[in-house]
Scaffold this active site. Structure first.
Site, PDB file in Angstrom:
ATOM      1  CD  GLU A 125       0.361 -36.499  10.620  1.00 17.86           C
ATOM      2  OE1 GLU A 125      -0.392 -35.468  10.726  1.00 17.86           O
ATOM      3  OE2 GLU A 125       0.466 -36.806  11.943  1.00 17.86           O
TER       4      GLU A 125
ATOM      5  CB  CYS B 219       0.036 -39.023  15.177  1.00 16.63           C
ATOM      6  SG  CYS B 219       0.500 -37.222  14.914  1.00 16.63           S
TER       7      CYS B 219
ATOM      8  CB  THR C 275       6.506 -29.196  18.437  1.00 11.45           C
ATOM      9  OG1 THR C 275       5.303 -28.359  17.587  1.00 11.45           O
ATOM     10  CG2 THR C 275       6.357 -28.458  19.743  1.00 11.45           C
TER      11      THR C 275
ATOM     12  CB  SER D  25      -3.612 -29.686  19.122  1.00  4.42           C
ATOM     13  OG  SER D  25      -2.392 -29.060  19.820  1.00  4.42           O
TER      14      SER D  25
ATOM     15  CG  HIS E 207       1.230 -39.001  19.373  1.00  2.18           C
ATOM     16  ND1 HIS E 207       2.325 -39.052  18.578  1.00  2.18           N
ATOM     17  CD2 HIS E 207       0.698 -37.808  19.373  1.00  2.18           C
ATOM     18  CE1 HIS E 207       2.560 -37.806  18.011  1.00  2.18           C
ATOM     19  NE2 HIS E 207       1.165 -37.047  18.251  1.00  2.18           N
TER      20      HIS E 207
HETATM   21  P1  HMG Z   1       3.405 -22.068  22.919  1.00  4.60           P
HETATM   22  O1  HMG Z   1       2.716 -20.810  22.475  1.00  4.60           O
HETATM   23  O2  HMG Z   1       4.906 -22.123  23.189  1.00  4.60           O
HETATM   24  O3  HMG Z   1       2.819 -22.556  24.732  1.00  4.60           O
HETATM   25  O4  HMG Z   1       2.679 -23.220  22.234  1.00  4.60           O
HETATM   26  P2  HMG Z   1       3.158 -21.675  25.906  1.00  4.60           P
HETATM   27  O5  HMG Z   1       3.453 -20.396  25.917  1.00  4.60           O
HETATM   28  O6  HMG Z   1       1.866 -22.356  26.697  1.00  4.60           O
HETATM   29  O7  HMG Z   1       4.522 -22.636  26.480  1.00  4.60           O
HETATM   30  C1  HMG Z   1       4.484 -23.912  26.512  1.00  4.60           C
HETATM   31  C2  HMG Z   1       5.200 -24.559  27.569  1.00  4.60           C
HETATM   32  O8  HMG Z   1       6.363 -23.888  28.226  1.00  4.60           O
HETATM   33  C3  HMG Z   1       4.379 -23.925  29.108  1.00  4.60           C
HETATM   34  O9  HMG Z   1       4.152 -24.930  30.272  1.00  4.60           O
HETATM   35  C4  HMG Z   1       5.009 -22.828  29.850  1.00  4.60           C
HETATM   36  O10 HMG Z   1       4.593 -22.648  30.944  1.00  4.60           O
HETATM   37  C5  HMG Z   1       6.410 -23.092  29.355  1.00  4.60           C
HETATM   38  P3  HMG Z   1       2.750 -25.790  30.221  1.00  4.60           P
HETATM   39  O11 HMG Z   1       2.046 -24.805  30.825  1.00  4.60           O
HETATM   40  O12 HMG Z   1       2.162 -26.200  29.113  1.00  4.60           O
HETATM   41  O13 HMG Z   1       3.349 -26.773  31.413  1.00  4.60           O
HETATM   42  N1  HMG Z   1       7.456 -22.080  29.543  1.00  4.60           N
HETATM   43  C6  HMG Z   1       8.608 -22.206  29.995  1.00  4.60           C
HETATM   44  N2  HMG Z   1       9.073 -23.186  30.905  1.00  4.60           N
HETATM   45  C7  HMG Z   1      10.542 -23.086  31.219  1.00  4.60           C
HETATM   46  N3  HMG Z   1      11.098 -22.014  31.161  1.00  4.60           N
HETATM   47  C8  HMG Z   1      10.784 -21.042  30.634  1.00  4.60           C
HETATM   48  C9  HMG Z   1       9.042 -21.153  30.043  1.00  4.60           C
HETATM   49  N4  HMG Z   1       8.474 -20.340  29.279  1.00  4.60           N
HETATM   50  C10 HMG Z   1       7.533 -20.867  28.916  1.00  4.60           C
HETATM   51  N5  HMG Z   1      11.398 -19.723  30.190  1.00  4.60           N
HETATM   52  C11 HMG Z   1       2.297 -25.511  21.669  1.00  4.60           C
HETATM   53  C12 HMG Z   1       3.018 -24.655  22.592  1.00  4.60           C
HETATM   54  C13 HMG Z   1       2.528 -26.932  22.079  1.00  4.60           C
HETATM   55  C14 HMG Z   1       0.888 -25.250  21.668  1.00  4.60           C
HETATM   56  C15 HMG Z   1       2.920 -25.421  20.230  1.00  4.60           C
HETATM   57  O14 HMG Z   1       4.205 -25.631  20.136  1.00  4.60           O
HETATM   58  C16 HMG Z   1       2.053 -26.054  19.086  1.00  4.60           C
HETATM   59  O15 HMG Z   1       1.208 -25.535  18.513  1.00  4.60           O
HETATM   60  N6  HMG Z   1       2.723 -27.185  18.801  1.00  4.60           N
HETATM   61  C17 HMG Z   1       2.082 -27.964  17.525  1.00  4.60           C
HETATM   62  C18 HMG Z   1       0.911 -28.742  18.002  1.00  4.60           C
HETATM   63  C19 HMG Z   1       1.140 -29.844  18.973  1.00  4.60           C
HETATM   64  O16 HMG Z   1       2.242 -30.527  19.249  1.00  4.60           O
HETATM   65  N7  HMG Z   1       0.068 -30.376  19.979  1.00  4.60           N
HETATM   66  C20 HMG Z   1       0.169 -31.602  20.666  1.00  4.60           C
HETATM   67  C21 HMG Z   1      -1.113 -32.195  20.947  1.00  4.60           C
HETATM   68  S1  HMG Z   1      -1.784 -32.436  19.525  1.00  4.60           S
HETATM   69  C22 HMG Z   1      -1.093 -33.995  18.935  1.00  4.60           C
HETATM   70  O17 HMG Z   1      -0.079 -34.584  19.636  1.00  4.60           O
HETATM   71  C23 HMG Z   1      -0.933 -34.299  17.345  1.00  4.60           C
HETATM   72  C24 HMG Z   1      -0.003 -34.110  16.528  1.00  4.60           C
HETATM   73  O18 HMG Z   1       1.217 -34.878  16.611  1.00  4.60           O
HETATM   74  C25 HMG Z   1      -0.504 -34.147  14.897  1.00  4.60           C
HETATM   75  C26 HMG Z   1      -1.070 -35.280  14.493  1.00  4.60           C
HETATM   76  O19 HMG Z   1      -1.938 -36.098  15.508  1.00  4.60           O
HETATM   77  O20 HMG Z   1      -1.014 -35.685  13.321  1.00  4.60           O
HETATM   78  C27 HMG Z   1       0.319 -32.414  16.329  1.00  4.60           C
END
Ligand code: HMG
Length: 392
Positions: A84, A116, A157, A206, A238
């Site tokens: 992609e 993906c 990520t 997502s 994935h």
């Molecule tokens: P974020 O704003 O960092 O999320 O974005 P957050 O604030 O909710 O924190 C993430 C986790 O860290 C949470 O845990 C927090 O509690 C934890 P959860 O509630 O999820 O279990 N946390 C901590 N843990 C330990 N110690 C600490 C601490 N502080 C916080 N001190 C997000 C996270 C994944 C949304 C962001 O990184 C993002 O947008 N990534 C890109 C999109 C993505 O990967 N999406 C996944 C699903 S879609 C997919 O897989 C397709 C893709 O591969 C593309 C394709 O298909 O082509 C992306």
């Protein structure tokens, strides 16, 4: 007269990645974020970063070369290149790989795209070709560079990686079972417009779209006669970040009402924790980690049924199963993959940010790039608006 169905599946699987790596602890320090958020919250430790002379072609060629070193090119009449992060709107990146590897002219090469998910579509198409002619083998390459905006929530990520796998009759690693579950839904969770080198993403959406795709594909799998969840021995997902696999596993337990031990998924994350998101390659890198025992586990998986969940944003989902074959261990590549991950050079955050800024190349400006990375294949620049590659 009854006939035994032909066993078709994955005969060999090789991983490649970029030659540089960023420690997420360094990224966290720079951003003033608790490193535990990345290590525990996302389940990520490092992300591979391509150098100036590396891209999806060089990583894909490196993975595919290892497959050819072991098996030669006999019987390969099709190369599917799933990505992609394509480098051209027209020519398949796999055509460059075909040239770099010196594959015969009597081979078709095609690029497949659906975020993906595309490597799974390639594998299913390969199985169809082999069902028609069991003498053929299909080379599937999945290669991607995951790039988001600097300083965004998605930045930790990122990643870069490739796999190449050979699909054949009587495979040495794992047989693909015939039933698969599908789920497609148009959704703006993640996409990359043609004029952008970074993806546009709604992170929270997502994550929920991924879970909806998983349970939707699972329901279709069951409706078509797929096995009960208790008949699946391991789960590979994935992994945009490895915690996503944990979340999905919990969601399936809730959806089916069956308790599912965390260990069933934990042993698939060893490589992706260190590579980061490799989009199309990620699911198959998780499979490699499981078969290689990269999580430090040396269970004999012979006969084990592995549930595989493939998700591509936008979105297309598929759930299918593989059965691990007797003698599979002799066909795995754990030492090779561990060595290539350990050999990467650590780059600091400033150097990584410079490389990130160089991702966009204007094709109207000729540029020569001196081979720099230690790998065998190099992107050497742009002349006459076309990307150029070299070997050696
Ligand atoms: P974020 O704003 O960092 O999320 O974005 P957050 O604030 O909710 O924190 C993430 C986790 O860290 C949470 O845990 C927090 O509690 C934890 P959860 O509630 O999820 O279990 N946390 C901590 N843990 C330990 N110690 C600490 C601490 N502080 C916080 N001190 C997000 C996270 C994944 C949304 C962001 O990184 C993002 O947008 N990534 C890109 C999109 C993505 O990967 N999406 C996944 C699903 S879609 C997919 O897989 C397709 C893709 O591969 C593309 C394709 O298909 O082509 C992306």
């Amino acid at each position: 007269m009854t006939t035994t169905p032909l066993a078709i599946g994955i005969h060999d699987l090789a991983v490649a990645t970029a030659s540089s790596v960023v420690e997420l602890d360094d990224l966290a320090a720079r951003a003033g974020i608790d490193p535990a958020k990345f290590r525990i919250g996302l389940g990520q430790e490092q992300m591979s970063v391509p150098g100036q002379d590396e891209d999806i072609v060089t990583m894909g060629a490196a993975a595919a070369q290892r497959i050819l070193d072991r098996h030669g090119a006999d019987g390969i009449r099709t190369v599917f290149f799933a990505t992609e992060t394509g480098i051209d709107q027209s020519r398949a990146a796999g055509v460059h790989v075909h040239e770099l590897l010196g594959l015969p002219r009597s081979v078709r090469v095609v690029e497949l795209k659906q975020a993906c998910y595309a490597a799974t579509a390639a594998m299913q198409a390969a199985a169809g070709l082999i069902a028609r002619n069991p003498e053929e083998r299909v080379l599937v390459i999945a290669s991607d560079v995951a790039r988001y905006d600097l300083d965004s929530a998605a930045e930790p990520t990122q990643g870069a990686g490739a796999v190449a796998f050979l699909v054949s009759a009587d495979p040495a690693l794992a047989v693909l079972e015939p039933i698969g579950g599908l789920y497609t839904a148009e959704i703006d969770d993640f996409w990359r417009p043609n004029d952008s080198v970074t993806a546009v993403v709604d992170g929270k959406l997502s994550v929920s779209a991924y879970i909806d795709g998983f349970t939707g594909a699972w329901d279709d799998f069951r409706a078509r006669g797929g096995v009960d969840v208790t008949e699946i021995d391991r789960f590979c997902h994935h992994q945009p970040f490895t915690k996503m696999a944990v979340k999905a596993h919990r969601a399936l337990a809730e959806h089916t009402g069956v308790e599912l031990a965390p260990e069933l998924v934990a042993l698939t994350t060893g490589y992706n924790r260190r590579i980061g998101n490799s989009y199309t390659a990620s699911l198959y890198i998780a499979l490699a980690a499981l078969l290689d025992g990269a999580g430090g586990n040396d269970d004999d998986l012979t006969g084990a049924r592995i549930g595989m969940f493939s998700y591509g944003s936008g979105s297309v989902s598929e759930f299918f199963t593989l059965v691990v074959q007797p003698g599979y261990r002799a066909a795995t590549r754990g030492d090779e993959t561990a060595a290539l991950l350990d050999a990467r050079s650590r780059v600091d955050v400033d150097s990584y940010r410079e490389l990130h800024a160089l991702a966009h190349r204007d094709s109207t400006v000729d540029v020569e790039i001196a081979p720099d990375s230690p790998g065998e294949f190099h992107f050497t620049g742009i002349t006459g608006r076309a990307r150029r590659y070299s070997r050696g």
